[in-house]
Design an enzyme around this catalytic site. Sequence first.
Site, PDB file in Angstrom:
ATOM      1  N   CYS A 145      41.390  43.285  49.054  1.00 32.81           N
ATOM      2  CA  CYS A 145      39.843  42.262  48.322  1.00 32.81           C
ATOM      3  C   CYS A 145      39.903  41.352  49.303  1.00 32.81           C
ATOM      4  O   CYS A 145      40.747  40.544  49.508  1.00 32.81           O
ATOM      5  CB  CYS A 145      39.687  42.936  47.183  1.00 32.81           C
ATOM      6  N   CYS A 173      37.629  36.914  44.374  1.00 32.03           N
ATOM      7  CA  CYS A 173      37.120  36.169  42.780  1.00 32.03           C
ATOM      8  C   CYS A 173      38.105  35.544  42.804  1.00 32.03           C
ATOM      9  O   CYS A 173      39.677  35.790  42.759  1.00 32.03           O
ATOM     10  CB  CYS A 173      37.142  37.085  42.118  1.00 32.03           C
ATOM     11  N   CYS A 222      39.121  55.388  37.350  1.00 35.35           N
ATOM     12  CA  CYS A 222      38.692  54.316  37.942  1.00 35.35           C
ATOM     13  C   CYS A 222      39.807  53.943  38.796  1.00 35.35           C
ATOM     14  O   CYS A 222      40.737  54.747  39.451  1.00 35.35           O
ATOM     15  CB  CYS A 222      39.550  52.979  36.786  1.00 35.35           C
ATOM     16  N   CYS A 234      41.353  45.818  33.448  1.00 33.92           N
ATOM     17  CA  CYS A 234      40.414  44.905  34.660  1.00 33.92           C
ATOM     18  C   CYS A 234      40.768  43.932  35.312  1.00 33.92           C
ATOM     19  O   CYS A 234      41.507  43.045  34.532  1.00 33.92           O
ATOM     20  CB  CYS A 234      38.991  44.766  34.266  1.00 33.92           C
ATOM     21  N   CYS A 287      41.296  37.396  39.372  1.00 35.77           N
ATOM     22  CA  CYS A 287      41.886  38.919  39.644  1.00 35.77           C
ATOM     23  C   CYS A 287      42.036  38.817  41.035  1.00 35.77           C
ATOM     24  O   CYS A 287      42.633  38.552  42.009  1.00 35.77           O
ATOM     25  CB  CYS A 287      40.056  39.045  40.616  1.00 35.77           C
ATOM     26  N   GLU A 322      46.210  51.518  43.480  1.00 39.88           N
ATOM     27  CA  GLU A 322      46.465  51.575  42.124  1.00 39.88           C
ATOM     28  C   GLU A 322      44.927  52.367  41.955  1.00 39.88           C
ATOM     29  O   GLU A 322      43.915  51.848  42.135  1.00 39.88           O
ATOM     30  CB  GLU A 322      46.800  50.514  41.124  1.00 39.88           C
TER      31      GLU A 322
HETATM   32  N1  SAH Z   1      34.722  44.753  42.881  1.00 41.02           N
HETATM   33  C1  SAH Z   1      33.989  45.035  42.184  1.00 41.02           C
HETATM   34  C2  SAH Z   1      34.522  45.540  40.996  1.00 41.02           C
HETATM   35  C3  SAH Z   1      35.478  45.181  40.897  1.00 41.02           C
HETATM   36  S1  SAH Z   1      36.863  45.700  39.602  1.00 41.02           S
HETATM   37  C4  SAH Z   1      33.151  44.249  41.499  1.00 41.02           C
HETATM   38  O1  SAH Z   1      33.140  42.371  41.502  1.00 41.02           O
HETATM   39  O2  SAH Z   1      32.271  44.767  40.487  1.00 41.02           O
HETATM   40  C5  SAH Z   1      35.773  45.615  37.557  1.00 41.02           C
HETATM   41  C6  SAH Z   1      35.608  44.293  37.409  1.00 41.02           C
HETATM   42  O3  SAH Z   1      36.459  43.658  36.636  1.00 41.02           O
HETATM   43  C7  SAH Z   1      34.701  43.184  37.846  1.00 41.02           C
HETATM   44  O4  SAH Z   1      33.345  43.256  36.665  1.00 41.02           O
HETATM   45  C8  SAH Z   1      35.637  41.868  37.472  1.00 41.02           C
HETATM   46  O5  SAH Z   1      34.977  41.224  38.051  1.00 41.02           O
HETATM   47  C9  SAH Z   1      36.541  42.313  36.805  1.00 41.02           C
HETATM   48  N2  SAH Z   1      38.217  41.478  37.285  1.00 41.02           N
HETATM   49  C10 SAH Z   1      38.430  41.155  37.590  1.00 41.02           C
HETATM   50  N3  SAH Z   1      39.242  40.536  37.648  1.00 41.02           N
HETATM   51  C11 SAH Z   1      39.660  40.211  36.549  1.00 41.02           C
HETATM   52  C12 SAH Z   1      40.480  39.580  34.706  1.00 41.02           C
HETATM   53  N4  SAH Z   1      41.851  39.588  35.363  1.00 41.02           N
HETATM   54  N5  SAH Z   1      40.023  39.872  34.161  1.00 41.02           N
HETATM   55  C13 SAH Z   1      38.875  40.759  33.452  1.00 41.02           C
HETATM   56  N6  SAH Z   1      37.755  41.763  34.233  1.00 41.02           N
HETATM   57  C14 SAH Z   1      38.353  41.262  35.577  1.00 41.02           C
END
Ligand code: SAH
Length: 366
Positions: A129, A133, A122, A353, A136, A109
């Site tokens: 991944c 986390c 984006c 996000c 996510c 995506e």
């Molecule tokens: N792998 C990278 C890029 C990821 S996406 C990273 O971890 O930074 C960008 C942001 O979205 C990151 O800060 C991630 O922690 C956040 N994110 C992930 N899941 C989310 C969610 N459910 N709600 C809001 N932000 C989220």
Amino acid sequence: MEEAEVKPVRREKKEKPQLKESIYSLRPDELQEWLKENGEKPFRAGQIYEWLYNKRVKTFEEMSNLSKGLREKLEENFALTTLSTLIKQESKDGTIKFLFQLQDGYSIETVLMRHDYGNSVCVTTQVGCRIGCTFCASTLGGLKRHLLAGEIVEQVVKVQQTLDEVGERVSSIVIMGIGEPFDNYDAMMNFLKIINNDKGLNIGARHITVSTSGIVPKIYQFADEQLQINFAVSLHAPNQEARQKLMPIARAYKIEELLEAVRYYTKKTGRRVSFEYGLMSGENDSVEIANELADLIKGIKCHVNLIPINYVPERDYVRTSRSSIFAFERALKERGVNVTIRREQGADIAAACGQLRAQERQDEVR
Ligand code: SAH
């Protein structure tokens, strides 16, 4: 006795289609090298870049200032597109989510966000991944594979081609889609060099943001590249214990090591870093925690970006209420921290996000 003729056993071979490399994977110097090796003048690289990124042609045939021979060689060796658009979904707020299928059937995506200051894309760096986390969606199926540089570049080209229809331009890029960019470091760096090139899409370093979950050795490496790119670190917690509950990567790289690397980055580049902090009700969103966070990052040239957590059906985190978000923000401000609250975009099409996810096969896509 005459020897019987040995006949080779015939097997029905299922030929795998030969996949060509995306021409968008090549940095200008790599394209020049390829041209030299193939008996062509290196300056043709500039012309090819012009066709790819400025005129954004869809066939090699259209590259009319190249000889027919060179166009044929390009055609034989490279693919001009390795992404096909499966779904293009527009949100009420103008955000567009693209689902692209890769040559091997996986899909990824990409999101186009419309802001008053311009259009931002984006991009995704991996199919899935492996960071894990807990809040996510991108990590739910694990990591399938890294994307090639060209597959990242093409996401931007494809979005730009959509914007061409309405006479608009991609003005900034955030490397915050599916995947951990620092886990696919070389492809990410090549991507940066290609889109930043003045004969490429010419997107200035200050208009590009890369975000990491905190792969410490790569932060040092990135700092040493001395780029003017915006740098974000996903922090999400004010101490080791809370962070490792949300982000398993914190077990490998302790929060103190992470902050040490961030300090190195700010000293080396002179640039401030952005800490991303997702607010989850009852997890990491009290005023006491805001104070702890302010103490933790004291003295670091930084900015905190609060992200009200987005809904992921498989996860049971609940978004912090508006009043608590403001209280958290106020507590940080009172301690002198630069802070903003991220405006949510595209939540109605699951494009916000943490809501992006990779698909394994086309037939799973509904
Ligand atoms: N792998 C990278 C890029 C990821 S996406 C990273 O971890 O930074 C960008 C942001 O979205 C990151 O800060 C991630 O922690 C956040 N994110 C992930 N899941 C989310 C969610 N459910 N709600 C809001 N932000 C989220």
